[in-house]
Write an enzyme that holds these catalytic residues in place. Structure first.
Site, short mmCIF file in Angstrom:
data_model
loop_
_atom_site.label_atom_id
_atom_site.label_comp_id
_atom_site.label_asym_id
_atom_site.label_seq_id
_atom_site.Cartn_x
_atom_site.Cartn_y
_atom_site.Cartn_z
N CYS A 150 32.59 17.46 25.35
CA CYS A 150 32.46 18.92 25.46
C CYS A 150 33.69 19.52 24.82
CB CYS A 150 32.33 19.35 26.92
SG CYS A 150 32.19 21.14 27.14
N GLU B 158 27.28 21.67 21.00
CA GLU B 158 27.40 20.31 20.51
C GLU B 158 26.99 20.31 19.04
OE1 GLU B 158 28.90 17.47 20.09
OE2 GLU B 158 28.73 17.34 22.28
#
Length: 229
Positions: free
Chosen positions: A2, A107
């Site tokens: 992340c 992402e």
């Protein structure tokens, strides 16, 4: 992993959602591209009163033994498989666990640049609580204390696996007390919380490559685009 996330709900709404009843709330506006080394709201449990507090901490954990804070840029995530034993994280895993509120994260898909960014959010439109750790580091020169945090990661669920092999640990509300320490939970029970969230919790969509620039921070980053290629 992340490496970027967004939080656009106001602090008062976060406080109601996460059961925060005391303390001064941070004065922050909506953020659509929170990046490592920036400050962001974090929920911690006061060890004496048991109350939850919402405070601004720097993203990228700086261990108490670090010579300087630059190491934090490499400590934005803590792998769940080694979080209990890694020197940078093991003390915080035992006693300084936190929740990191978010409205979504990003992402990148692809093996070679330019990779296609995707936004990920709750399928039901609700907020997200990442499992995190925090700690304090004292500057040996000034004596000032820097409080920082990291986000735990685990293997990706079926929804995110086409994008990346890892994902942040997203905790359901029923798991918050054990993670924060509101209720007694042994190391094995806490470790068991570090798992992928259910596949149907999340949805994802392609967004502009602007999100790769830390200076870009607006709601337009969440607008869907046609994926490149």
């Amino acid at each position: 992993m992340c490496g970027r996330y967004q939080l656009n709900r106001p602090p008062a709404e976060i406080a109601r959602w996460m059961g925060i009843r005391t303390g001064v709330l941070p004065n922050v506006g909506p953020r659509y591209n929170i990046a490592p080394t920036q400050t962001a709201p974090v929920v911690r449990r006061h060890p004496e009163t048991g109350e939850r507090h919402l405070d601004l901490l720097r993203w990228g954990l700086v261990p108490h033994w670090a010579k300087d804070p630059s190491i934090g840029a490499r400590m934005i995530n803590a792998r769940s498989e080694t979080i209990a034993t890694a020197p940078a994280f093991r003390d915080s895993f035992r006693s300084r666990r936190c929740l990191v509120p978010a409205d979504g994260f990003y992402e990148w898909k692809g093996e070679k640049p330019p990779k296609q960014p995707y936004a990920i959010a709750r399928a039901d439109g609700g907020p997200i609580a990442f499992a995190g750790l925090w700690t304090g580091w004292r500057d040996p020169a000034s004596g000032e204390v820097l409080r920082s945090f990291t986000i735990a990661t685990t293997e990706a669920n079926a929804t995110l696996r086409p994008l990346h092999e890892r994902m942040p640990v997203i905790l359901g509300e029923q798991d918050w007390p054990a993670w924060l320490g509101d209720t007694e939970a042994g190391p094995d029970a806490v470790q068991a919380l570090l798992r992928p969230c259910p596949d149907d919790w999340l949805r994802c969509w392609p967004v502009s490559r602007r999100v790769g620039n830390v200076r870009e921070d607006d709601a337009g980053l969440l607008e869907p685009v046609e994926p490149a290629g």
